[in-house]
Design an enzyme around this catalytic site. Structure first.
Site, PDB file in Angstrom:
ATOM      1  N   GLY A   1       0.828  -1.213   0.000  1.00  0.00           N
ATOM      2  CA  GLY A   1       0.000   0.000   0.000  1.00  0.00           C
ATOM      3  C   GLY A   1       0.854   1.252   0.000  1.00  0.00           C
ATOM      4  O   GLY A   1       2.084   1.190   0.078  1.00  0.00           O
TER       5      GLY A   1
ATOM      6  N   GLY B   1       2.682   3.533   1.481  1.00  0.00           N
ATOM      7  CA  GLY B   1       3.283   3.649   2.815  1.00  0.00           C
ATOM      8  C   GLY B   1       3.862   5.027   3.072  1.00  0.00           C
ATOM      9  O   GLY B   1       4.148   5.386   4.221  1.00  0.00           O
TER      10      GLY B   1
ATOM     11  N   LYS C   1       4.802  12.253  -2.319  1.00  0.00           N
ATOM     12  CA  LYS C   1       5.603  11.099  -1.900  1.00  0.00           C
ATOM     13  C   LYS C   1       6.553  11.537  -0.792  1.00  0.00           C
ATOM     14  O   LYS C   1       7.355  12.459  -0.987  1.00  0.00           O
ATOM     15  CB  LYS C   1       6.395  10.541  -3.085  1.00  0.00           C
TER      16      LYS C   1
ATOM     17  N   ARG D   1       4.066  14.158  -7.198  1.00  0.00           N
ATOM     18  CA  ARG D   1       4.004  13.370  -8.427  1.00  0.00           C
ATOM     19  C   ARG D   1       2.639  13.541  -9.092  1.00  0.00           C
ATOM     20  O   ARG D   1       1.628  13.764  -8.425  1.00  0.00           O
ATOM     21  CB  ARG D   1       4.177  11.882  -8.126  1.00  0.00           C
TER      22      ARG D   1
ATOM     23  N   ARG E   1      -1.708   0.264  -9.686  1.00  0.00           N
ATOM     24  CA  ARG E   1      -0.632  -0.671 -10.018  1.00  0.00           C
ATOM     25  C   ARG E   1      -1.208  -2.074 -10.217  1.00  0.00           C
ATOM     26  O   ARG E   1      -2.319  -2.364  -9.774  1.00  0.00           O
ATOM     27  CB  ARG E   1       0.358  -0.725  -8.832  1.00  0.00           C
TER      28      ARG E   1
ATOM     29  N   ASP F   1       4.106  -4.330  -7.541  1.00  0.00           N
ATOM     30  CA  ASP F   1       3.515  -3.120  -6.951  1.00  0.00           C
ATOM     31  C   ASP F   1       4.119  -1.855  -7.552  1.00  0.00           C
ATOM     32  O   ASP F   1       3.664  -0.751  -7.238  1.00  0.00           O
ATOM     33  CB  ASP F   1       3.680  -3.126  -5.422  1.00  0.00           C
ATOM     34  N   ASN F   2       5.131  -2.005  -8.388  1.00  0.00           N
ATOM     35  CA  ASN F   2       5.698  -0.831  -9.063  1.00  0.00           C
ATOM     36  C   ASN F   2       5.333  -0.805 -10.539  1.00  0.00           C
ATOM     37  O   ASN F   2       5.901  -0.032 -11.307  1.00  0.00           O
ATOM     38  CB  ASN F   2       7.223  -0.817  -8.907  1.00  0.00           C
TER      39      ASN F   2
END
Ligand code: AMP
Ligand code: MG
Length: 496
Positions: free
Chosen positions: A98, A100, A117, A180, A187, A263-264
């Site tokens: 998730g 984070g 971020k 960002r 994702r 996840d990326n």
């Protein structure tokens, strides 16, 4: 630990927020406020992203923006949230991850999501502190804008703000926040999350959202008919094609992502989550840019296969919606042809060749072997080759090879194909396909060192070059030169 929900904001600029991802509901995220950082200051800004967002003139340099984009103030109409996802990390199921340390401020009219971020802990931070350090923030900011300049799909970066607030990594470092921007930060791991938890309803809601917002064509009869009318198979097919195109662009420019965990992986085929990435210096096919990647899972030459592996995970996650395993596998199948075709199309552009497709493709593999055997600098090779075609003088390219005879033999075959082309057009194509400037590790490092000393001018200069990497930028030859010896001692890990 408690997370406060957004409270009424201070009077502020009214941006045109729209519901977007937040409309999915609380199974998909937790609403929360960013955690403030002390005494923020500007580190860098992208004017082109400010324009893209349609921000009022000068706002992105205002005190209000500084506070809001550091997470110290919530903008009117923004409902910040952290989303939940899971994923495979280094080939192993990692369970719930998730956002984070990323907090989504919301989506602006025009369809741009804005995310901070490094804006503090979330329910998904696990052992992390929710922060990002200045050095990794600078790398992400610069690379986002560099990739965009190269024409490679990517999340963008509006700005970085820094703070004297300290965070502990291998040593104490100062914190920073990158703002960002992307149409969506969904994702592969978002889908894996709901599939792994047997939450089929949420899985369908997410897939429908992604299709309706970003892949509406996946509902058309033309798109669904190969898949028995199933829009989710059409989605998988489209995502695999976009991912194949992205891999072709990464490989062609010599970009190593470094952490291609599921996840990326962006559902939109964007380059996402810049960590230990690197642009190749010498052409070393097995190059590993992430010092934490001990087995080289994410080595440069493995990226296309890893992307396919990741797409397989996505297929697995979508299976409850696609319903039939053979259909899911079939939807992935085109990756195997789209990637090599797209890669060859990239290489043909880099070679300035538009005719004799088969013969020109036959040049590529021997060339890559030569570049590897001679450890030739990848970016400099292509740029010198472009100039050589423009000026008819190949000596500077030849000088890059220890084995000149082997290069001469290759050049002979290449020249035969070049003879079929309009020379000026070929040179023009090459100079616009082979960048002069890429974000080499040592260039990023120089900007980081200066920024740590409070001087952000190096960052701004580098940003300006990378925004237009195909331009000559006279007077900045040093930025297009071979890496210095100390570049090989730069160690980039997952620590960020
Ligand atoms: P990454 O390797 O950066 O893609 O991160 C993998 C996971 O770790 C994601 O869930 C991130 O949000 C989380 N993460 C990474 N660094 C931190 C941090 N400093 N604090 C909290 N979570 C983090
Ligand atoms: Mg990540």
């Amino acid at each position: 630990m408690s997370f406060s929900t957004p409270s009424p904001s201070a009077p502020s600029l009214s941006l045109p927020w729209q519901k977007g991802f937040a409309a999915l509901g609380s199974d998909f995220y937790t609403e929360l406020r960013p955690t403030p950082l002390p005494s923020p200051h500007w580190v860098g800004t992208s004017h082109s992203v400010a324009q893209l967002l349609g921000l009022p003139e000068g706002w992105h340099q205002s005190e209000e923006a500084l506070q809001a984009l550091t997470g110290n103030q919530v903008l009117a109409g923004s409902t910040p949230l952290a989303s939940v996802y899971s994923g495979h990390q280094f080939g192993v199921w990692a369970g719930q991850l998730g956002d984070g340390r990323a907090i989504l401020l919301g989506e602006l009219a025009g369809g741009h999501e804005i995310q901070l971020k490094g804006a503090g802990r979330t329910p998904y931070s696990r052992m992390g502190d929710g922060r990002a350090v200045l050095r990794s923030s600078i790398r992400e900011f610069l690379c986002s804008e560099a990739m965009h300049g190269l024409g490679i799909p990517t999340s963008r970066a509006l700005c970085i703000t820094g703070s004297p607030g300290l965070v502990r990594r291998e040593e104490l470092e100062t914190a920073a926040v990158v703002t960002r921007v992307a149409p969506s930060f969904v994702r592969f791991g978002h889908f894996e999350h709901f599939a792994a938890n047997d939450q089929e309803e949420q899985l369908r809601t997410l897939a429908d959202y992604v299709i309706d917002r970003y892949y509406p064509e996946c509902r058309s009869p033309a798109a669904t008919s190969p898949w028995g009318g199933n829009p989710y198979a059409a989605l998988l097919h489209s995502v695999s094609e976009r991912t194949a195109q992205l891999m072709a662009q990464w490989q062609a420019v010599g970009f190593c992502h470094g952490v291609m965990n599921t996840d990326n992986m962006s559902i939109l085929g964007l380059t996402l989550d810049y960590g230990p990435f690197q642009f190749l210096d010498a052409f070393v096919p097995g190059h590993i840019c992430n010092h934490s990647d001990h087995h080289g899972r994410y080595a440069y030459n493995r990226q296309p296969n890893i992307a396919y592996w990741n797409l397989f995970c996505l297929a697995q996650a979508l299976l409850p919606l696609i319903e039939d395993q053979d259909t899911a596998l079939a939807a992935l199948e085109s990756y195997k042809t789209v990637f090599p075709d797209a890669f060859m199309a990239q290489m043909r552009k880099k070679l300035g060749l538009t005719q004799a497709q088969e013969s020109s493709e036959a040049l590529v593999e021997p060339l890559l072997q030569l570049l590897a055997q001679n450890a030739v600098d990848y970016t400099i090779f292509w740029r010198r080759l472009s100039h050589a075609v423009a000026e008819g003088q190949f000596e500077p390219v030849r000088d890059l090879f220890a084995d000149r005879a082997a290069f001469d033999a290759w050049l002979l075959s290449y020249s035969e194909l070049l003879a079929l082309e309009d020379k000026a057009l070929a040179a023009d194509l090459m100079l616009n396909s082979n960048p002069k400037f890429v974000l080499r590790n040592h260039l990023g490092e120089q900007a980081i060192r200066a920024a740590k000393g409070g001087d952000f001018s190096e960052l701004a200069t580098l940003q300006r070059l990378l925004e237009r990497p195909f331009d000559e930028h006279p007077g900045h030859e040093a930025y297009a030169d071979f890496p210095p010896d100390w570049a090989s001692s730069i160690s980039i890990s997952c620590s960020s």
